[in-house]
Design a protein around this motif. Structure first.
Motif, short mmCIF file in Angstrom:
data_model
loop_
_atom_site.label_atom_id
_atom_site.label_comp_id
_atom_site.label_asym_id
_atom_site.label_seq_id
_atom_site.Cartn_x
_atom_site.Cartn_y
_atom_site.Cartn_z
N LEU A 18 -11.96 2.89 -1.75
CA LEU A 18 -11.00 3.09 -0.58
C LEU A 18 -9.60 2.41 -0.67
N VAL A 19 -9.71 1.15 -1.17
CA VAL A 19 -8.53 0.56 -1.58
C VAL A 19 -7.65 1.34 -2.52
N PHE A 20 -8.20 1.82 -3.54
CA PHE A 20 -7.26 2.60 -4.58
C PHE A 20 -6.67 4.01 -3.68
N LEU A 21 -7.60 4.53 -3.14
CA LEU A 21 -7.28 5.77 -2.44
C LEU A 21 -6.20 5.43 -1.32
N LEU A 22 -6.33 4.39 -0.57
CA LEU A 22 -5.43 3.84 0.28
C LEU A 22 -4.04 3.59 -0.16
N SER A 23 -4.07 3.11 -1.18
CA SER A 23 -2.74 2.52 -2.02
C SER A 23 -2.01 4.28 -2.34
N ARG A 24 -3.06 4.90 -2.86
CA ARG A 24 -2.16 6.34 -3.16
C ARG A 24 -1.69 6.90 -2.01
N GLY A 25 -2.52 7.06 -0.75
CA GLY A 25 -2.05 7.51 0.51
C GLY A 25 -0.84 6.97 0.98
N PHE A 26 -0.77 5.46 0.96
CA PHE A 26 0.69 4.90 1.61
C PHE A 26 1.76 5.25 0.48
N LYS A 27 1.40 5.30 -0.65
CA LYS A 27 2.41 5.57 -1.50
C LYS A 27 3.29 7.13 -1.21
N PRO A 105 -1.34 13.09 2.74
CA PRO A 105 -2.15 12.60 1.95
C PRO A 105 -3.23 11.53 2.64
N LEU A 106 -2.42 10.42 3.13
CA LEU A 106 -3.12 9.39 3.79
C LEU A 106 -4.16 9.89 4.96
N VAL A 107 -3.86 10.88 5.67
CA VAL A 107 -4.60 11.45 6.63
C VAL A 107 -5.93 12.12 6.03
N LEU A 108 -5.60 12.81 5.01
CA LEU A 108 -6.78 13.29 4.39
C LEU A 108 -7.65 12.41 3.50
N ILE A 109 -7.00 11.26 2.85
CA ILE A 109 -7.93 10.33 2.45
C ILE A 109 -8.84 9.47 3.51
N VAL A 110 -8.13 9.06 4.69
CA VAL A 110 -8.93 8.22 5.82
C VAL A 110 -9.79 9.33 6.36
N PHE A 111 -9.88 10.49 6.52
CA PHE A 111 -10.62 11.29 7.17
C PHE A 111 -11.53 11.69 6.04
N THR A 112 -11.39 11.88 4.65
CA THR A 112 -12.52 12.27 3.87
C THR A 112 -13.27 11.00 3.71
N PHE A 113 -12.92 9.96 3.37
CA PHE A 113 -13.29 8.40 3.44
C PHE A 113 -14.42 8.40 4.75
#
Length: 174
Positions: A18-27, A105-113
């Motif tokens: 989650l932390v890794f994916l959120l970092s990619r989403g915020f970036k 990307p952040l929305v997709l990451i949060v939704f998926t997680f």
């Protein structure tokens, strides 16, 4: 089941992911230039996560695989559609892609997680076989769509990069 029990029962690797994916989403919210290879990381993570689930889950049978593949293909189409409407610039010499910032990307990451986490809790606490089967199929669908969307976006960038390389090679050879 209390929230504290759910959080405590969650493997540590899930929080690291989650932390890794959120970092990619915020970036991804900021415009910037990235190597094409780096843009492949998120699609590969979501694809690997989905395939690993299909392999490791004893309840995931051929129906789950079919749902995942169909949803991944739909997601690829969606990802291509989204990427083609984005103003990105490829540099075949540096092998980079300049992307505008996007919250997608952040929305997709949060939704998926959130969806996969909720489905994981449902699978862990389900009391009937039919609800287990529905959760497994929903998990495969969510996983396939999101892996496909990120994969479709990457394929669009890769295809544009390949086309620019061909044009560049032809112009240098003429």
């Amino acid at each position: 089941m209390p929230l504290a029990a759910i959080i405590q029962g969650t493997p540590i690797w899930v929080w690291v992911l989650l932390v890794f994916l959120l970092s990619r989403g915020f970036k991804a919210m900021n415009s910037g230039t990235a190597p094409l290879s780096k843009l492949a990381i998120v699609p590969l993570v979501f694809t690997a996560w989905g395939i690993l689930h299909l392999i490791a889950d004893p309840l995931a049978g051929w129906s789950s695989v079919i749902v995942w593949v169909v949803c991944a293909l739909a997601g690829i189409a969606g990802g291509v559609f989204i990427a083609k409407r984005t103003r990105f610039i490829v540099d075949p010499v540096a092998n980079t892609v300049m992307l505008p910032g996007s919250v997608l990307p952040l929305v997709l990451i949060v939704f998926t997680f959130a969806a996969r986490f909720w489905l994981g809790v449902q699978l862990a606490t389900a009391t009937s076989l039919s609800s287990l089967g529905i959760c497994v199929l929903l998990s495969a669908a969510v996983s396939g769509v999101v892996a496909g969307v990120f994969g479709g976006r990457f394929l669009t960038y890769w295809k544009a990069m390949s086309a620019r390389r061909v044009v560049q090679a032809c112009s240098q050879g003429a």
